[in-house]
Write an enzyme that holds these catalytic residues in place. Structure first.
Site, PDB file in Angstrom:
ATOM      1  N   CYS A   1      -2.320   9.579   2.642  1.00 54.80           N
ATOM      2  CA  CYS A   1      -1.830   9.010   1.374  1.00 54.80           C
ATOM      3  C   CYS A   1      -2.760   9.303   0.207  1.00 54.80           C
ATOM      4  O   CYS A   1      -2.308   9.410  -0.922  1.00 54.80           O
ATOM      5  CB  CYS A   1      -1.619   7.508   1.513  1.00 54.80           C
ATOM      6  SG  CYS A   1      -3.110   6.633   2.013  1.00 54.80           S
TER       7      CYS A   1
ATOM      8  N   GLU B   1       0.884  -1.176   0.000  1.00 57.06           N
ATOM      9  CA  GLU B   1       0.000   0.000   0.000  1.00 57.06           C
ATOM     10  C   GLU B   1       0.914   1.216   0.000  1.00 57.06           C
ATOM     11  O   GLU B   1       1.448   1.599   1.040  1.00 57.06           O
ATOM     12  CB  GLU B   1      -0.891  -0.015   1.256  1.00 57.06           C
ATOM     13  CG  GLU B   1      -1.828  -1.220   1.342  1.00 57.06           C
ATOM     14  CD  GLU B   1      -3.041  -1.097   0.426  1.00 57.06           C
ATOM     15  OE1 GLU B   1      -3.360   0.029  -0.011  1.00 57.06           O
ATOM     16  OE2 GLU B   1      -3.662  -2.134   0.130  1.00 57.06           O
TER      17      GLU B   1
HETATM   18  P1  NAD Z   1       8.137   4.797   4.937  1.00 57.78           P
HETATM   19  O1  NAD Z   1       8.192   3.987   3.691  1.00 57.78           O
HETATM   20  O2  NAD Z   1       9.245   5.702   5.273  1.00 57.78           O
HETATM   21  O3  NAD Z   1       7.950   3.834   6.219  1.00 57.78           O
HETATM   22  C1  NAD Z   1       7.006   2.805   6.267  1.00 57.78           C
HETATM   23  C2  NAD Z   1       7.527   1.674   7.150  1.00 57.78           C
HETATM   24  O4  NAD Z   1       8.726   1.151   6.604  1.00 57.78           O
HETATM   25  C3  NAD Z   1       7.836   2.107   8.581  1.00 57.78           C
HETATM   26  O5  NAD Z   1       7.337   1.125   9.471  1.00 57.78           O
HETATM   27  C4  NAD Z   1       9.357   2.180   8.613  1.00 57.78           C
HETATM   28  O6  NAD Z   1       9.892   1.832   9.866  1.00 57.78           O
HETATM   29  C5  NAD Z   1       9.784   1.165   7.574  1.00 57.78           C
HETATM   30  N1  NAD Z   1      11.019   1.542   6.873  1.00 57.78           N
HETATM   31  C6  NAD Z   1      11.446   2.798   6.561  1.00 57.78           C
HETATM   32  N2  NAD Z   1      12.613   2.735   5.888  1.00 57.78           N
HETATM   33  C7  NAD Z   1      12.934   1.428   5.761  1.00 57.78           C
HETATM   34  C8  NAD Z   1      14.006   0.707   5.176  1.00 57.78           C
HETATM   35  N3  NAD Z   1      15.016   1.347   4.554  1.00 57.78           N
HETATM   36  N4  NAD Z   1      14.007  -0.640   5.234  1.00 57.78           N
HETATM   37  C9  NAD Z   1      12.993  -1.294   5.843  1.00 57.78           C
HETATM   38  N5  NAD Z   1      11.956  -0.664   6.430  1.00 57.78           N
HETATM   39  C10 NAD Z   1      11.906   0.663   6.397  1.00 57.78           C
HETATM   40  O7  NAD Z   1       6.746   5.578   4.835  1.00 57.78           O
HETATM   41  P2  NAD Z   1       6.124   6.596   5.862  1.00 57.78           P
HETATM   42  O8  NAD Z   1       6.952   7.833   5.869  1.00 57.78           O
HETATM   43  O9  NAD Z   1       5.836   5.932   7.164  1.00 57.78           O
HETATM   44  O10 NAD Z   1       4.719   6.911   5.164  1.00 57.78           O
HETATM   45  C11 NAD Z   1       4.583   7.839   4.143  1.00 57.78           C
HETATM   46  C12 NAD Z   1       4.358   7.155   2.825  1.00 57.78           C
HETATM   47  O11 NAD Z   1       3.443   6.103   2.957  1.00 57.78           O
HETATM   48  C13 NAD Z   1       3.728   8.096   1.811  1.00 57.78           C
HETATM   49  O12 NAD Z   1       4.296   7.854   0.555  1.00 57.78           O
HETATM   50  C14 NAD Z   1       2.278   7.698   1.804  1.00 57.78           C
HETATM   51  O13 NAD Z   1       1.586   7.987   0.616  1.00 57.78           O
HETATM   52  C15 NAD Z   1       2.377   6.228   2.026  1.00 57.78           C
HETATM   53  N6  NAD Z   1       1.150   5.731   2.615  1.00 57.78           N
HETATM   54  C16 NAD Z   1       0.374   4.887   1.881  1.00 57.78           C
HETATM   55  C17 NAD Z   1      -0.817   4.438   2.407  1.00 57.78           C
HETATM   56  C18 NAD Z   1      -1.719   3.521   1.644  1.00 57.78           C
HETATM   57  O14 NAD Z   1      -2.666   3.025   2.216  1.00 57.78           O
HETATM   58  N7  NAD Z   1      -1.472   3.286   0.370  1.00 57.78           N
HETATM   59  C19 NAD Z   1      -1.197   4.825   3.693  1.00 57.78           C
HETATM   60  C20 NAD Z   1      -0.364   5.667   4.406  1.00 57.78           C
HETATM   61  C21 NAD Z   1       0.824   6.113   3.868  1.00 57.78           C
END
Ligand code: NAD
Length: 454
Positions: A243, A209
């Protein structure tokens, strides 16, 4: 807790069949609902500590949705888990044919920070309804909420069934090295790629997602007042950290000035401020700095004020923006709304289609022909006509992206399907044994088969 041990314990618990009965699944869903109810105060406090968000918004955007998800799952799990009969076909007459949904096993759910409770627990509800065990890794960025999630889960559920591991990149990296039966990830497209790659090593199925730039298209025959009111609400809810928030607006050039004026009136009348708890903070300084750099002062139509100590960014509307501006390169994920105008709808559609497929798209129009044109020519995860955001709240609509905005979907039955394998069974009676498929082959057999496949 040692990750490998935890997964082994969950796998053996799953293999013993504990999670499979419908009674068990319903009991766990009830238990989760009770745990959330008992911890409402903690959840309100932790969301306030992370975002300064009001109890009203915490309930409407987090808890209310979760209670609804749990109620829907409790009501429908036994129906969703039923074996489904399908028709036989000519090659298999007589026979009974059916599909048995079965749980996948040990599931990893990785959450994002922007709606920390909803984005962590909603997939878990689907996973439990489908009969799996779950390890949940909430986002470390919404730190207070992550602590609360760990407390609520780890004090109420045995680790061999459902457990929370807190942490950031390091902990997620360790988890991703392990073999899971399903990984459900919510977050950025960049990290989505990392998750997908790690899952591929174990051939683990994934649901991603992700995010993207979701457009709102406003045509000249829209209802301007309602359009602006709904766009402003959807964009500035959670200070744009949603998002599926409209990332930018593409408005017909003929109504651009009137649109901007009406949009401004709607923002002013919503009275977004911390004092009245109608508004929330930017999650951290890193995002605050990233967002303030996107505000080109020469293009501010409304807003633009920022305050670092409070991590406050005023609802901001930018005008005279083109697709070449910096703000149009990546998902904004904050309270800045660029307004672009179009002369030709075909060109506007082409500009969207040339970019990665968005997670959402919104069309504001009273013209059915234009509505149908946009819905058929642009590929996107999901969306709304004459509204924004609200499609996420209907559990009958599968929620998910397409292409770079994600793969797979959930909510309601779609979530159950996401966490299930569908086992197809053909059951043959013994009283009839036609010789057609068996050797020795013959011309008349081939002729007959050819006739069947004509
Ligand atoms: P992110 O990708 O930075 O983090 C998401 C998760 O991944 C967190 O639990 C984090 O700890 C982990 N993570 C971060 N970097 C990592 C790495 N290098 N290796 C492994 N794990 C890692 O995203 P975010 O900042 O938490 O959220 C924002 C993004 O998420 C935006 O792009 C938003 O559009 C998207 N989003 C999508 C939905 C959806 O339902 N499609 C919902 C909410 C947010």
């Amino acid at each position: 807790m040692d990750i490998e041990n935890l997964i082994n314990n969950q796998r053996s618990y799953f293999k013993k069949g504990h999670t499979k009965s419908i009674r068990f699944r319903l009991d766990q869903l009830e238990k989760l609902k009770d745990a959330l109810k008992q911890n409402e105060a903690l959840m309100f406090e932790s969301i306030y500590a992370d975002f300064k968000k009001s109890a009203f918004e915490t309930f409407t955007t987090e808890l209310g949705l979760l209670y609804n998800d749990i109620n829907v799952a409790i009501k429908n799990t036994s129906k969703w888990a039923n074996k489904k009969k399908v028709k036989s076909n000519l090659f298999n007459l007589p026979s009974r044919n059916y599909i048995i949904p079965e749980p996948l096993g040990v599931c990893l759910v990785i959450g994002a920070w922007n709606y920390p409770f909803q984005l962590s627990f909603a997939p878990v509800i689907s996973a439990i309804a489908a009969g799996n065990t779950v390890i949940l890794k909430p986002s470390e960025i919404a730190n207070h909420s992550s602590n609360a999630i760990a407390k609520i889960v780890n004090e109420n559920f045995p680790p061999e069934f459902f457990h929370v591991i807190e942490g950031g990149i390091k902990e997620t990296g360790e988890l991703l090295q392990q073999k899971f039966d399903k990984i459900f990830f919510t977050g950025s497209t960049t990290v989505g790629r990392i998750v997908y790659e790690a899952a591929a090593k174990h051939l683990t199925p994934v649901t991603l997602e992700l995010g993207g730039k979701s457009p709102a298209i406003v045509t000249k025959d829209c209802n301007l007042k309602i359009t602006c009111k709904r766009i402003a609400w959807a964009k500035f809810l959670n200070a744009g950290q949603t998002c599926i928030a409209p990332d930018y607006v593409l408005v017909d050039e003929n109504i651009k000035d009137e649109f901007l004026k009406t949009l401004k009136e709607c923002i002013v009348s919503a009275n977004y401020s911390f004092q009245n708890e109608n508004y929330v903070q930017i999650i951290n300084e890193r995002n605050f700095n990233r967002l303030t750099e996107l505000i080109d002062a020469s293009k501010v139509y409304y807003g633009g004020k920022t305050e670092i100590t409070e991590r406050y960014i005023e609802p901001t509307v930018l005008t005279n923006i083109t697709f070449d501006d910096k703000i149009m390169k990546d998902e904004i994920f904050g309270p800045i709304l660029p307004v672009l105008s179009y002369r030709s709808l075909d060109t506007a559609i082409q500009q969207i289609v040339d970019k990665p497929k968005p997670l959402a798209c919104y069309v504001f129009t009273n013209n059915n022909k234009i509505k149908n044109k946009i819905l058929s020519e642009i590929s996107f995860g999901g969306g709304a006509v004459n509204d924004a955001l609200m499609h996420v709240s209907n559990d009958n609509l599968p929620f998910g992206g397409v292409g770079e905005s994600g793969t797979g979907s959930y909510h309601g039955e779609a979530g159950f399907i996401t966490f299930s394998h569908y086992k197809s069974i053909l059951e043959k009676p013994l009283w009839l044994e036609p010789q057609l498929k068996y050797p020795p082959y013959s011309n008349w057999k081939l002729k007959f088969i050819k006739w069947m496949c004509r």
